[in-house]
Design an enzyme around this catalytic site. Structure first.
Site, short mmCIF file in Angstrom:
data_model
loop_
_atom_site.label_atom_id
_atom_site.label_comp_id
_atom_site.label_asym_id
_atom_site.label_seq_id
_atom_site.Cartn_x
_atom_site.Cartn_y
_atom_site.Cartn_z
CG ASP A 94 -1.49 1.23 1.13
OD1 ASP A 94 -2.67 1.54 0.53
OD2 ASP A 94 -2.00 2.15 1.86
CE LYS A 96 -3.76 4.55 0.51
NZ LYS A 96 -2.15 4.51 0.72
CG HIS A 152 -4.39 9.85 0.72
ND1 HIS A 152 -2.59 9.16 0.58
CD2 HIS A 152 -4.32 8.92 1.64
CE1 HIS A 152 -2.26 8.98 1.44
NE2 HIS A 152 -3.57 8.72 2.15
CE1 TYR A 179 0.65 7.70 3.31
CE2 TYR A 179 1.33 5.79 2.68
CZ TYR A 179 0.13 6.42 3.08
OH TYR A 179 -1.23 5.52 3.53
N1 LIG Z 1 -5.29 5.82 3.34
C1 LIG Z 1 -5.34 6.63 4.57
O1 LIG Z 1 -5.50 7.83 4.38
C2 LIG Z 1 -4.03 5.95 5.74
C3 LIG Z 1 -3.85 5.81 6.65
C4 LIG Z 1 -3.07 5.51 7.59
C5 LIG Z 1 -2.18 4.88 7.06
N2 LIG Z 1 -2.74 4.16 5.84
C6 LIG Z 1 -1.87 2.72 5.82
O2 LIG Z 1 -1.50 1.44 6.84
C7 LIG Z 1 -0.71 1.47 6.85
C8 LIG Z 1 -1.11 1.12 8.17
O3 LIG Z 1 -1.19 2.16 9.90
P1 LIG Z 1 0.42 2.22 10.55
O4 LIG Z 1 1.49 2.19 9.30
O5 LIG Z 1 -0.33 4.02 10.66
O6 LIG Z 1 -0.25 2.14 11.59
P2 LIG Z 1 0.32 -0.16 12.26
O7 LIG Z 1 -0.19 -1.16 11.07
O8 LIG Z 1 -1.91 -0.06 12.60
O9 LIG Z 1 1.46 0.20 12.95
C9 LIG Z 1 2.39 0.43 12.74
C10 LIG Z 1 3.11 -0.33 13.68
O10 LIG Z 1 2.90 -0.94 14.87
C11 LIG Z 1 3.70 -2.31 15.65
N3 LIG Z 1 3.78 -3.52 14.91
C12 LIG Z 1 3.96 -3.79 13.85
N4 LIG Z 1 3.78 -5.16 13.77
C13 LIG Z 1 3.78 -5.41 15.01
C14 LIG Z 1 4.30 -7.08 15.81
N5 LIG Z 1 3.74 -7.84 14.75
N6 LIG Z 1 4.13 -6.76 16.41
C15 LIG Z 1 4.62 -5.40 17.49
N7 LIG Z 1 4.30 -4.21 16.86
C16 LIG Z 1 3.86 -4.38 15.42
C17 LIG Z 1 4.93 -0.99 14.48
O11 LIG Z 1 5.58 -0.73 15.66
P3 LIG Z 1 6.82 -0.49 16.48
O12 LIG Z 1 8.03 -0.31 14.94
O13 LIG Z 1 7.48 0.57 17.16
O14 LIG Z 1 7.23 -2.02 16.65
C18 LIG Z 1 4.62 -0.26 13.80
O15 LIG Z 1 5.37 0.94 13.60
C19 LIG Z 1 0.50 2.77 6.74
O16 LIG Z 1 1.79 2.73 7.00
C20 LIG Z 1 0.05 3.12 5.41
O17 LIG Z 1 0.03 2.46 3.88
C21 LIG Z 1 -3.07 4.57 5.34
#
Ligand SMILES: NC(=O)c1ccc[n+]([C@@H]2O[C@H](COP(=O)([O-])OP(=O)(O)OC[C@H]3O[C@@H](n4cnc5c(N)ncnc54)[C@H](OP(=O)(O)O)[C@@H]3O)[C@@H](O)[C@H]2O)c1
Length: 337
Positions: A55, A89, A122, A60
């Site tokens: 994604d 996006k 987006h 980004y």
């Molecule tokens: N469409 C939109 O508007 C929108 C908005 C937000 C996000 N997104 C997309 O969604 C993706 C994911 O969202 P996000 O990065 O905000 O949140 P997330 O995936 O919920 O959380 C990411 C964090 O969780 C921790 N983590 C991941 N796997 C783990 C595991 N197995 N055990 C322990 N901790 C773990 C890591 O932290 P640590 O590094 O501290 O371990 C990581 O930085 C983004 O990268 C982006 O591509 C899209």
């Protein structure tokens, strides 16, 4: 030796076109905490271990490095282009006439691709804020959602499909009232809606709406985004991975609570796109979808812990005259003007 999870063992989701796509992917938003190099290195590692959906997004700021990783993987024969499902996006400052094509062309160039699998709008309005800006900052040019403006952007996305530059188009950060207004006007229906989805924010109405309309929900922040920037945090936010019931289930399965968030997401039917730069984490995030499923009872417990806790409130997109971030989400069932 690096772990390898056979992509064939990973659950798949069927789109309304009949095509199957991976039931889990990897996010690529490094935000303030991780550099583009760290993110692209994680993408390289993730391809090696068996991830097949990524994604991406223009905003980004790392598509050029991720594109080099894709190219290297194709050149090395690690993966064929058609084995990857790549989304990107268009950002809010590129909704104007002709701009969507420019944004798509730049993403194609940066990502080293001839065609993007799924191209999202987006956010459903052209309200721009500079990356990294303070949560209190407002752009005086921001406007409330307009069906006409959105459809002008969507028509450009439809054209990208006609031109063969993208295979599917999708929307992100939508609400049911906005979808009700725009879906009947779409010549090409969105194949997916990207939305915030995690155990403490399950959005059951929007999720069910998407399923009923044969639109695939893709869930962002699936672990509750513990590393999101401080400007996106509020004192009321609940940390999904600390909710006692979830922690209890994690203990029973002998895994980190993050993994339970992902098992729940995949078994519920959305496509989670967790992000991590740490190999042990992104390996367990993919592997967990192939083994040791949650029981119906555990799924029911997780359903009951929903706290309606939206993390990405979008306050920086508010327009003059708006009350607060809730105006972005049409909570009274009509499009807030
Ligand atoms: N469409 C939109 O508007 C929108 C908005 C937000 C996000 N997104 C997309 O969604 C993706 C994911 O969202 P996000 O990065 O905000 O949140 P997330 O995936 O919920 O959380 C990411 C964090 O969780 C921790 N983590 C991941 N796997 C783990 C595991 N197995 N055990 C322990 N901790 C773990 C890591 O932290 P640590 O590094 O501290 O371990 C990581 O930085 C983004 O990268 C982006 O591509 C899209």
């Amino acid at each position: 030796m690096t772990a390898f999870i056979d992509p064939k063992s990973v659950p798949q989701r069927k789109l309304y076109t009949g095509e199957y796509i991976p039931g889990i992917g990897m996010g690529t938003f490094g935000s303030d905490r991780f550099t583009p190099d760290q993110v692209s290195a994680a993408v390289a590692g993730a391809i090696e271990v068996g991830y097949r959906l990524f994604d991406c997004a223009a905003v980004y700021g790392n598509e050029d490095l991720i594109g080099e990783v894709f190219q290297a993987a194709f050149d090395k024969g690690t993966v064929k282009r058609e084995e990857l499902f790549i989304t990107t996006k268009v950002w809010n400052d590129m909704h104007g006439k002709g701009d969507v094509l420019l944004s798509c062309a730049k993403s194609l160039r940066d990502l080293h691709l001839d065609c993007i699998d799924l191209f999202f709008v987006h956010w459903p309005f052209p309200n721009y804020h500079a990356p990294g800006c303070d949560g209190d900052s407002r752009n005086p040019n921001s406007k409330p959602f307009s069906v006409d403006e959105f459809m002008n952007t969507w028509r450009q996305c439809e054209k990208l499909v006609d031109m063969g530059l993208v295979r599917y188009i999708g929307m992100s950060n939508m609400t049911i009232p906005k979808l009700e207004a725009v879906l009947p006007l779409c010549r090409i229906k969105p194949v997916a809606i990207e939305m915030e989805l995690h155990p403490c924010f399950q959005q059951p109405e929007l999720f069910d709406y998407c399923i009923a309309h044969e639109i695939q929900p893709i869930g962002f922040c699936p672990i509750g985004s513990p590393t999101r920037p401080d400007r996106d945090k509020t004192p009321d936010d609940v940390a999904d991975i600390q909710v006692p019931e979830l922690v209890e289930i994690a203990k029973a399965h002998n895994v980190h609570p993050a993994v339970i968030c992902l098992k729940w997401a995949v078994q519920r039917g959305q496509i989670p796109i967790p992000f991590s730069i740490h190999e042990n984490e992104y390996v367990s995030n993919l592997k967990c979808t192939t083994e040791d499923p949650l029981t119906d009872e555990e799924m029911a417990v997780l359903k009951s812990i929903d706290k309606n806790n939206r993390l990405i409130k979008g306050q920086v997109f508010l327009w003059e005259g708006a009350n607060d971030w809730e105006d972005l989400w049409d909570l009274d069932g009509t499009i807030t003007k």
